[in-house]
Design an enzyme around this catalytic site. Structure first.
Site, PDB file in Angstrom:
ATOM      1  CB  CYS A   1      -0.924  -0.016   1.195  1.00  0.00           C
ATOM      2  SG  CYS A   1      -1.506  -1.666   1.602  1.00  0.00           S
TER       3      CYS A   1
ATOM      4  CG  HIS B   1      -2.253   4.332   4.957  1.00  0.00           C
ATOM      5  ND1 HIS B   1      -2.149   4.201   3.596  1.00  0.00           N
ATOM      6  CD2 HIS B   1      -2.295   3.064   5.456  1.00  0.00           C
ATOM      7  CE1 HIS B   1      -2.121   2.911   3.287  1.00  0.00           C
ATOM      8  NE2 HIS B   1      -2.218   2.202   4.389  1.00  0.00           N
TER       9      HIS B   1
ATOM     10  CD  GLU C   1      -2.697   7.666   8.937  1.00  0.00           C
ATOM     11  OE1 GLU C   1      -3.593   6.833   8.688  1.00  0.00           O
ATOM     12  OE2 GLU C   1      -2.245   8.451   8.082  1.00  0.00           O
TER      13      GLU C   1
ATOM     14  CE  LYS D   1      -5.768   3.849   1.589  1.00  0.00           C
ATOM     15  NZ  LYS D   1      -4.843   4.955   1.987  1.00  0.00           N
TER      16      LYS D   1
ATOM     17  CG  HIS E   1      -6.399   0.463   0.659  1.00  0.00           C
ATOM     18  ND1 HIS E   1      -5.385   0.880  -0.178  1.00  0.00           N
ATOM     19  CD2 HIS E   1      -5.793   0.044   1.794  1.00  0.00           C
ATOM     20  CE1 HIS E   1      -4.220   0.710   0.425  1.00  0.00           C
ATOM     21  NE2 HIS E   1      -4.445   0.206   1.621  1.00  0.00           N
TER      22      HIS E   1
ATOM     23  CG  PHE F   1      -0.537  -5.864   4.385  1.00  0.00           C
ATOM     24  CD1 PHE F   1      -1.233  -5.394   5.471  1.00  0.00           C
ATOM     25  CD2 PHE F   1      -0.853  -7.119   3.882  1.00  0.00           C
ATOM     26  CE1 PHE F   1      -2.236  -6.166   6.033  1.00  0.00           C
ATOM     27  CE2 PHE F   1      -1.845  -7.882   4.445  1.00  0.00           C
ATOM     28  CZ  PHE F   1      -2.542  -7.406   5.517  1.00  0.00           C
TER      29      PHE F   1
END
Lengths: 424, 429, 127
Positions: B181, B321, B332, B353, B358, B417
Site C-alpha cells: 500500500c 493513510h 496513525e 479512502k 483502498h 502491509f
C-alpha cells in the site's frame, strides 16, 4: 556525481545459488567451470519441452531464520532471501547494535511469486464441478475453509525485504523493485543512491527469485524463451554462442551489505569494492539503445572510460535476439576498446535467476576481482556471425583489479548497469 | 533546500469515482462514495461482496494508442489511461528540447490479475490421484493448452512502466516497485530523488493496481483485513469512525509528471506544487501488525518534514493513510499526535479512502493528486461515514463535508502491509 | 478422545503454527506471552485446529473479535467493566475468567489464552 555524495562500499556478501550455498562455495564452483543446470528435481517437469533448470539443492532455510514460526509465511523466494541476507550480515562482521537502525535500509529485487499449487488444490477440489471448472459461489462458501489463512502473505513481492528488515531491525528505507530480470541491479543501484544522499548509512540490498515452479515454467515455455537444447543439461545455455537458442531458468539469491565508506573504514571493515556508478534506461523500441544508454550513464556517473574497465559482466541470457541486441550495445559503448575489455556471462553456469540475476552476478564479479580470476563463459564454441565481435572470456583468465560493469536487462526492455571497482 | 527542486506539472487519475481528475475531484468534494457490489466476478458467496470498481471502462479508452491491449490487465489499462491524461495535462512531450533519455518512469505498480479460471481449471484436472496432491505433468499439459503466454507475461508488475515508457517516449530510468500500500508514494518519492540528483529532468510517476479478483479478495478475506459490511456498501469504508471494521478494496491508477523546477518554469509549464518532502522508513516489527507506538510512521513523517525544512505546525492538511481498519487508524492517529503534539487537534486530517476505497499500490498516487487538487482550490475533501467518534481517534478528520482552507503545505501518508512507510510533503510555490 | 489426547493434538498444532519446541507447550503456557503468538497466528491456529480435529470454528468463537475490547460498555480506562466480564463469561465459557477478573486490564487479556484454554475449548466442541 553531486558534490555532497557519500561514497558507498560493499563489506559483506551472501549468496544462495545453483552452484552452492555461501558466496565462497559459489565462487569455487564457478571458477572451476561447473554448471548448476540439471534435470528438474523439485517437481516432475514432464510435459515441458525444457525440463531442465538451475536449482538450489543444498539449502536449508531453518539455519538462517531466527524466528522459526515465520517460515510458514515464506515462499521459496523469501526463504532463499533470508539465507543470503544472513550470510551477508555475517560476512560484514559488523556489530549491528552499533549502527543507527533508522539509517539501516533494505532493498530487494523480487519477482512475481507463483502460488504453490498444492496449497490451493484442496480448495479447488472441493469447489470444482464435473467439468473441472471452479464455481465461485462454491469457492466463496466452501473454498475458504481449505485455504491456509495466511496464504497471501507468502506471495507478496515486498515480503523478502519485509522479513529481512524484521530479522535485522532495519528501520530505514525499505523497497522492493519488481522489474523482472533487471530488478536486483536496480535495487542495489537505488540503495547506492539512498546512501549517497545520506538518507541511510547501511543497507542490505540484493535480489531473490525462484521460477522453478510448474506455472512459472509454463509461462516461460509459452513465451518460447526456453532452450530446446536440453541434453546434456549443462550445455544448454550458451550466451553469445552461435548455437544458443534460449535460456534456462534458475533460482537463487544474493545480498550485499553496503556501508557508507567512512563508517566502514572507521570500523576497519574488509571492503570488497566500491559502487562507483549506476545507470538505467528503457526504450522498448530499441533494446540495444537502452542497454548502451544504461551502461553509458553508469560509466559517466563513475567517471570511468571504457579503457579503464577490468571486465564486463554481460546479461548473456542466451536468447537469439537478446544476445545480439546486447552485443550491439556493448560494441557501441566500448568503441575502439571492444577488442580489449573481457566480457563474461555467468548465466552460462547458473541460468537466469530472474529478479536475483543482477545481485548474484555482481557477487560473482566482486569475487572475480577479489581473487584475480575471471570465470569463463561455458559452452562457448564461437560467436555467432550476426553480431559485433566481442572479447568474450572463453577460458578462465586473470582478472585485473580494476572497475567492472555488471549489466542487467528485463525481457520487457528495462536496462540497468552498475560500475563497481576497488576502493581507492 | 535542494539544489534541484522538483515540481508537479501534470496529473491524471482513474478511480471508482471517476475516469479523470476533474470528475474524481468533484465527487470527492461532494463526499460521494464509489463503493458498490462486486461485478467483476461472482462474489455473492464471498465474505466480502463489495469493492470500489472502476465502472464503464473499456479497451476503447486506449485503443487509439499504439499497442495490442487485449492481453493487458486492468492495471495496465488504468496506468495508460491515467498516464495519457497526465502527459497531456503537462504538455511535456511538446516542449522544445524534450530529451527522451532525460525523462523516466517510476511506478508503484501491482501485478496483473491472474487468469483464475484457467489456472484453477488446470489444477482441477491435475487432481487425478483421488487426493489433494496435484499431478504436475497433467497440470503442465493443461496449463500449456489453456494459458495465454502473452497475457501471463503482462501480469509481471513491471509491465505498466514499460508501456508508459513506450507510449510517452520516456527512455530514461525505468523502475517499478511493489511495497504493497506504500508503493506509489514510494515511487513518487524516489522519482523525486532521481530528478533532485540529476539522474533525470522529468519523471512519469505514480501507481496502478487492481486486486478485485477471486484470489485477491480471497487472500485479504482470509486475513480478515476487509470490511464485510456488505449490507450498505457506500458506508462500509469509514476511517477513524468507531464502527470501522476493515478496509474496502478498490482499483485504479494515478499518474503525475514530475519536473525539475527551472526547466518547468522555462517552458512555461503550469505548476501544481513542489514536492518538498519525502520520508521513508520501515516498521521492522511484524509482517502485518504495525508497531503499536507507530514508530515507523512517526519517523517517516518527521523525515518528510525535515526534508521540506518545515515544522509540523506548517502543515495545513494531512491526507491520512486512513484505511478504516481498527489498527491503522488508531496507530496513525497516535503517530500524528506524537509528531504534532499540542497542535495535533488543529491540523485537518482526512481519509479519502472513505470514498475511493483502498487502491493498494495505487493508493498513494491518487491521494497525492487529491492533495494537489485540494491545494488548487483550497478545499479539503472530507472523511465520509464518520458518525461515531472513537476515543482512540480524537483528531479533526474533516467529517462528512468538504471544508475551505488555505493550503500552503500538505502531507500525505502511505503505510504498507509489511511495514513500509512513506510520507510526502507538497508545497505551493 | 481423552483430555490427554486432545492436549497432545493441540500441542502439535501449536508447535506447527508457532514454530516452538514441544517442551515449551505446557498446559499453562500463554499463547502470546510464552509462545510468541501475534495477531495473524490466531487465524492460523484456528485453521489448523479445524483441520486436525475436523471441526468448524466460527469466527469469534475461540478468539473474540477485537471490537469487543474497544466497546465503551465493556471497557473503561483500559479495564474490562463488570458488564464486559459478564460478556466474556458468556462468550468464552471455556476460559478462566475468574483469574483474569483479579486484574481485568485489556492488556492482560492475552494471558487468558493458555494451552489449557484451547484444550478446554476443543473438549467442549467435540463432546
Amino acid at each position: 556525481m553531486s558534490k555532497s555524495d557519500r561514497r558507498v562500499v560493499i563489506t559483506g556478501l551472501g549468496a544462495v545459488t545453483p552452484l552452492g550455498t555461501g558466496a565462497e562455495l559459489f565462487w569455487q564452483n564457478l571458477i572451476a567451470g561447473k554448471s548448476g543446470v540439471r534435470t528438474i528435481q523439485s517437481f516432475d517437469p514432464d510435459g515441458i519441452a525444457c525440463p531442465i533448470a538451475a536449482e538450489v539443492r543444498d539449502y536449508d532455510a531453518v539455519k538462517f531464520v531466527k524466528q522459526r514460526k515465520t517460515l510458514k509465511l515464506m515462499s521459496r523466494d523469501i526463504q532463499l532471501a533470508m539465507g543470503g541476507a544472513f550470510m551477508a550480515v555475517q560476512d560484514a562482521g559488523i556489530d549491528l547494535d552499533s549502527i543507527d537502525k533508522l539509517k539501516f535500509g533494505v532493498n530487494y529485487g523480487a519477482g512475481l511469486i507463483a502460488t504453490e499449487i498444492g496449497e490451493i488444490s484442496a480448495a479447488v477440489r472441493a469447489t470444482a464441478n464435473s467439468a473441472k471448472e471452479v464455481d465461485l459461489k462454491a469457492w466463496g462458501k466452501e473454498g475458504f475453509g481449505h485455504l491456509f489463512p495466511l496464504w497471501m502473505l507468502k506471495y507478496l513481492p515486498n515480503m523478502p525485504a519485509c522479513h529481512v528488515s524484521i530479522a535485522y531491525d532495519a528501520q530505514g528505507p525499505n523497497n522492493s523493485i519488481t522489474v523482472g530480470e533487471a530488478s536486483s541491479t536496480l535495487a542495489i543501484g537505488e540503495a547506492f543512491r539512498v546512501i549517497q544522499r545520506g538518507t541511510a548509512q547501511t543497507f542490505i540490498a540484493g535480489g531473490t527469485d525462484s521460477r522453478i515452479h510448474p506455472l512459472s515454467m509454463v509461462r516461460l515455455a509459452l513465451l518460447d524463451r526456453l532452450t530446446k537444447r536440453i541434453s546434456p543439461p549443462e550445455a544448454a545455455i550458451r550466451p553469445f554462442d552461435h548455437r544458443r537458442d534460449g535460456t534456462v531458468p534458475g533460482e537463487g539469491t544474493a545480498a550485499l551489505f553496503l556501508e557508507e565508506w567512512q563508517a566502514a573504514r572507521q570500523r576497519g571493515a574488509k571492503i570488497y569494492g566500491e559502487i562507483l556508478g549506476f545507470g538505467s534506461a528503457c526504450n522498448p523500441a530499441s533494446p540495444s539503445d537502452s542497454l548502451a544508454s544504461a551502461i553509458g550513464t553508469a560509466l559517466r556517473d563513475a567517471k570511468i572510460q571504457p579503457k579503464d574497465l577490468g571486465h564486463i559482466s554481460a546479461v548473456g541470457i542466451s536468447g537469439v535476439q537478446e544476445d545480439r541486441d546486447e552485443a550491439i550495445a556493448l560494441a557501441e559503448v566500448l568503441g575502439s576498446d571492444v577488442n580489449k575489455v573481457p566480457i563474461t556471462a555467468y548465466k552460462s553456469s547458473i541460468g537466469s535467476l530472474s529478479a536475483a540475476s543482477g545481485a548474484v552476478e555482481l557477487v560473482a564479479s566482486l569475487l572475480a576481482m577479489h581473487h584475480g580470476q575471471l570465470p569463463a563463459i561455458l559452452n562457448f564454441e564461437k560467436q555467432s556471425a550476426d553480431m559485433p565481435k566481442l572479447r568474450l572470456v572463453t577460458s578462465p583468465e586473470e582478472c585485473p583489479e580494476k572497475p567492472f560493469v555488471s549489466v542487467s536487462r528485463s525481457y520487457s526492455g528495462q536496462c540497468a548497469a552498475l560500475v563497481v571497482g576497488p576502493v581507492s | 533546500m535542494h539544489d534541484r527542486r522538483v515540481v508537479i506539472t501534470g496529473i491524471g487519475m482513474i478511480t471508482p469515482i471517476g475516469h479523470d481528475t476533474k470528475s474524481c475531484w468533484d465527487a470527492l468534494k461532494r463526499g460521494q462514495s464509489g463503493i458498490d457490489y462486486i461485478t467483476l466476478f461472482e462474489a455473492s458467496e464471498f465474505p466480502t461482496k463489495i469493492a470500489g470498481e472502476v465502472k464503464g471502462l473499456s479497451l476503447k479508452s486506449v485503443e487509439d494508442l499504439p499497442g495490442d491491449w487485449k492481453d493487458c490487465g486492468r492495471n495496465i489499462i488504468f496506468a495508460v489511461h491515467a498516464g495519457r491524461q497526465a502527459i497531456k495535462d503537462s504538455g511535456l512531450l511538446d516542449s522544445p528540447g524534450y530529451d527522451p533519455k532525460r525523462c523516466g518512469v517510476y511506478l508503484g505498480a501491482g501485478e496483473g490479475t491472474q487468469d483464475f479460471q484457467h489456472f484453477v481449471h488446470a489444477i482441477a484436472k491435475s487432481l487425478i490421484r483421488g487426493n489433494d496432491e496435484p499431478d504436475f505433468p497433467k497440470f503442465i499439459e493443461e496449463a500449456m493448452h489453456d494459458l495465454n503466454g502473452r497475457m501471463e507475461f503482462e501480469q509481471e508488475p513491471g509491465m505498466s512502466s514499460v508501456h508508459l515508457a513506450r507510449l510517452f517516449n520516456a527512455h530514461g530510468p525505468n523502475l517499478s516497485c511493489l511495497t504493497a500500500c506504500a508503493a506509489s508514494s514510494q515511487a513518487i518519492g524516489e522519482a523525486t530523488e532521481l530528478i533532485r540528483r540529476g539522474d533525470a529532468d522529468a519523471m512519469i510517476a505514480g501507481g496502478t493496481h487492481s486486486m478485485i479478483h477471486p484470489l485477491g479478495i480471497t487472500g485479504f478475506n482470509l486475513l480478515t483485513a476487509l470490511s464485510t459490511q456488505n449490507q450498505d456498501p457506500k458506508r462500509a469504508s469509514r476511517p477513524f469512525d468507531k464502527n470501522r471494521s476493515g478496509f474496502v478494496i478498490a482499483e485504479g491508477s494515478g499518474v503525475i509528471i514530475l519536473e525539475e523546477y527551472e526547466r518547468a518554469k522555462a517552458r512555461g509549464a503550469r505548476i501544481y506544487a513542489e514536492v518538498t518532502g519525502y520520508g521513508t522508513t520501515a516498521d521492522a516489527f511484524r509482517v502485518t501488525d504495525q508497531h503499536p507506538t507507530g514508530r515507523g510512521a512517526i519517523t517517516c513523517m518527521r523525515d518528510a518534514l525535515a526534508d521540506a525544512g518545515l515544522e509540523p505546525g506548517d502543515i495545513h492538511y494531512i491526507n491520512a493513510h486512513g484505511t478504516s481498519t481498527e489498527v491503522n487508524d488508531r496507530v496513525e492517529t497516535a503517530a500524528i499526535r506524537e509528531v504534532w503534539q499540542e497542535k495535533a487537534k488543529q491540523v485537518p486530517i482526512s481519509s479519502t479512502k472513505s470514498m475511493m476505497g483502498h487502491l493498494i499500490a495505487a493508493a498513494g498516487a491518487v491521494e497525492l493528486i487529491t492533495c494537489l487538487m485540494a491545494m488548487q482550490e483550497n478545499v479539503i475533501p472530507p472523511t465520509i461515514n464518520y458518525e461515531t467518534p472513537d476515543p482512540e481517534c480524537d483528531l479533526d478528520y474533516v467529517p462528512n463535508a468538504a471544508r475551505e482552507a488555505k493550503l500552503q503545505h500538505v502531507l500525505s501518508n502511505s503505510f504498507g502491509f509489511g511495514g513500509q512507510n512513506v510520507s510526502l510533503v507538497l508545497s505551493r510555490l | 478422545m481423552s483430555q490427554d489426547e486432545i492436549f497432545q493434538k493441540v500441542a502439535t498444532t501449536l508447535v506447527d503454527a508457532l514454530g516452538v519446541d514441544e517442551d515449551e507447550v505446557t498446559k499453562d503456557a500463554t499463547l502470546t506471552g510464552d509462545l510468541g503468538a501475534e495477531s495473524i497466528d490466531f487465524l492460523d491456529i484456528v485453521f489448523r485446529l479445524e483441520k486436525n480435529f475436523d471441526i468448524k470454528i466460527p469466527r469469534g468463537d475461540l478468539f473474540p473479535d477485537e471490537k469487543l475490547f474497544s466497546d465503551a460498555r465493556f471497557v473503561k480506562n483500559g479495564k474490562m467493566t463488570a458488564e464486559g466480564l459478564a460478556e466474556l463469561r458468556q462468550r468464552l465459557p471455556f476460559a478462566d475468567i475468574d483469574a483474569f477478573a483479579k486484574n481485568p486490564s485489556v492488556k492482560e487479556l492475552s494471558s487468558l489464552y493458555t494451552v489449557e484454554t484451547i484444550v478446554k475449548y476443543i473438549e467442549g466442541k467435540i463432546r
